[in-house]
Design an enzyme around this catalytic site. Structure first.
Site, PDB file in Angstrom:
ATOM      1  N   VAL A 182      -2.809  -6.253   9.800  1.00  0.00           N
ATOM      2  CA  VAL A 182      -2.114  -5.198   9.066  1.00  0.00           C
ATOM      3  C   VAL A 182      -3.091  -4.768   7.988  1.00  0.00           C
ATOM      4  O   VAL A 182      -3.273  -5.464   6.985  1.00  0.00           O
ATOM      5  CB  VAL A 182      -0.789  -5.673   8.461  1.00  0.00           C
ATOM      6  CG1 VAL A 182      -0.134  -4.539   7.678  1.00  0.00           C
ATOM      7  CG2 VAL A 182       0.156  -6.170   9.552  1.00  0.00           C
TER       8      VAL A 182
ATOM      9  N   TYR B 153       6.132 -11.848   4.973  1.00  0.00           N
ATOM     10  CA  TYR B 153       4.995 -11.356   4.190  1.00  0.00           C
ATOM     11  C   TYR B 153       4.667 -12.396   3.137  1.00  0.00           C
ATOM     12  O   TYR B 153       5.404 -12.567   2.167  1.00  0.00           O
ATOM     13  CB  TYR B 153       5.370 -10.018   3.557  1.00  0.00           C
ATOM     14  CG  TYR B 153       4.257  -9.236   2.908  1.00  0.00           C
ATOM     15  CD1 TYR B 153       2.921  -9.627   2.979  1.00  0.00           C
ATOM     16  CD2 TYR B 153       4.553  -8.060   2.224  1.00  0.00           C
ATOM     17  CE1 TYR B 153       1.923  -8.883   2.395  1.00  0.00           C
ATOM     18  CE2 TYR B 153       3.561  -7.295   1.629  1.00  0.00           C
ATOM     19  CZ  TYR B 153       2.255  -7.708   1.707  1.00  0.00           C
ATOM     20  OH  TYR B 153       1.256  -6.962   1.118  1.00  0.00           O
TER      21      TYR B 153
ATOM     22  N   LYS C   3       2.681 -11.647   8.136  1.00  0.00           N
ATOM     23  CA  LYS C   3       1.546 -10.931   7.555  1.00  0.00           C
ATOM     24  C   LYS C   3       0.960 -11.851   6.502  1.00  0.00           C
ATOM     25  O   LYS C   3       1.583 -12.134   5.480  1.00  0.00           O
ATOM     26  CB  LYS C   3       1.967  -9.597   6.932  1.00  0.00           C
ATOM     27  CG  LYS C   3       0.793  -8.863   6.289  1.00  0.00           C
ATOM     28  CD  LYS C   3       1.217  -7.587   5.573  1.00  0.00           C
ATOM     29  CE  LYS C   3       0.015  -6.946   4.880  1.00  0.00           C
ATOM     30  NZ  LYS C   3       0.394  -5.749   4.088  1.00  0.00           N
TER      31      LYS C   3
ATOM     32  N   THR D 175       0.827  -1.201   0.000  1.00  0.00           N
ATOM     33  CA  THR D 175       0.000   0.000   0.000  1.00  0.00           C
ATOM     34  C   THR D 175       0.862   1.253   0.000  1.00  0.00           C
ATOM     35  O   THR D 175       0.419   2.322  -0.429  1.00  0.00           O
ATOM     36  CB  THR D 175      -0.942  -0.007   1.220  1.00  0.00           C
ATOM     37  OG1 THR D 175      -1.631  -1.256   1.265  1.00  0.00           O
ATOM     38  CG2 THR D 175      -1.966   1.107   1.148  1.00  0.00           C
TER      39      THR D 175
END
Length: 298
Positions: A208, A138, A168, A50
């Site tokens: 998150v 991630y 995540k 993001t």
């Protein structure tokens, strides 16, 4: 709920730019303070998906980390994204993030070159060894390629490293997540807002969240209700956010939609960088309607 190392409600923070497209450190400071002081966030994840990390330079990533850590002043954990498709580059970014004051590292699985699981594990271990900071893995195969999805076996191996402490999870694989939660001490963080409550229900420590950029207090309210044992309230609050989650993610990437709402609200954000394109008026109006509905829910 298991207490995780990076708080419970982390915003996957956008990277503010000036109108001419340059990094806006002052805007980043204002936004970080807003997300922590009024948005219910106890952690900020920067330089991630993001945050437009593919289009920001190393110097910009470091400057953003310094600005955000300065702004929140220990009130929230700051996790800096450092993952790339190049192990050496990721190590350099990890060391720069530590020097800039980050509290932790977000390391995505390496993409494009299609490394084997063993190569992925070695890449992640090398980055974890590069600093003293705790690491959040991630797992997002939709962006890195299905072949780079971490297997449960790889996650179990990585969990043995003392500095690899969290995941995540954007894998959309609840079976894998539940298995790894049962077998390791890794703290799981939902990385896709539609799965926030389902992952909490099987043992995740927090989220998150892209949506937390604009409805941090409401995202936090879901987590708080769940942690308090108010399961029906948590479910109702989670369902109330789903129309906004859909609006933020279905028609354009979250970066585009969050920045459109920030522009309408006068918050720091600025333009997106190419190849992303800004939201048009129709999408911005749809987003604004969904946002009003989300914040109106009790």
């Amino acid at each position: 709920m298991r207490l995780g190392p990076f708080g419970r409600c982390a915003a996957a923070m956008i990277t503010p730019f000036t109108e001419d497209g340059a990094l806006d450190p002052a805007g980043a400071e204002r936004l970080a303070d807003h997300l922590v002081a009024r948005g219910g966030c106890d952690a900020l994840v920067i330089n991630g998906t993001t945050g437009e990390s593919p289009t920001t330079s190393d110097a910009e990533k470091t400057a953003l980390t310094r600005a955000v850590t300065s702004a929140v002043g220990g009130r929230a954990k700051v996790v800096a994204g450092v993952g790339t498709a190049d192990t050496r580059h990721s190590v350099e970014l990890a060391r720069a993030a530590q020097a800039a004051g980050a509290d932790g590292l977000l390391v995505v699985t390496p993409y494009y070159s299609r490394p084997t699981q063993e190569a992925i594990v070695q890449h992640l271990l090398t980055v974890a060894d590069a600093t003293e900071l705790p690491v959040m893995l991630y797992d997002i195969p939709a962006r890195t390629g299905e072949g780079t999805a971490l297997t449960a076996d790889s996650l179990r191996r990585l969990a043995e490293h003392p500095k690899i402490v969290a995941v995540k999870d954007c894998s959309f694989d609840l079976l894998k997540a539940g298995t790894v939660l049962a077998d390791t001490e890794l703290a799981y963080y939902a990385g896709s807002d539609e799965l926030n409550l389902p992952l909490l229900a099987i043992g995740a420590s927090g989220v998150v969240s892209t949506a937390a950029n604009v409805v941090g207090a409401q995202v936090r309210a879901v987590i708080d209700a769940f942690a308090a044992g108010e399961r029906e309230t948590a479910a109702r609050r989670h369902r109330a956010l789903l129309p906004l989650v859909s609006a933020l993610t279905v028609h354009a990437p979250g970066t585009v939609t969050v920045k459109a709402l920030f522009r309408a609200a006068g918050l720091p954000g600025g333009p997106v960088r190419p190849p992303l394109l800004p939201a048009d008026e129709e999408l911005t109006a749809r987003l604004a309607t969904a946002l009003r509905g989300a914040v109106a829910q009790p």
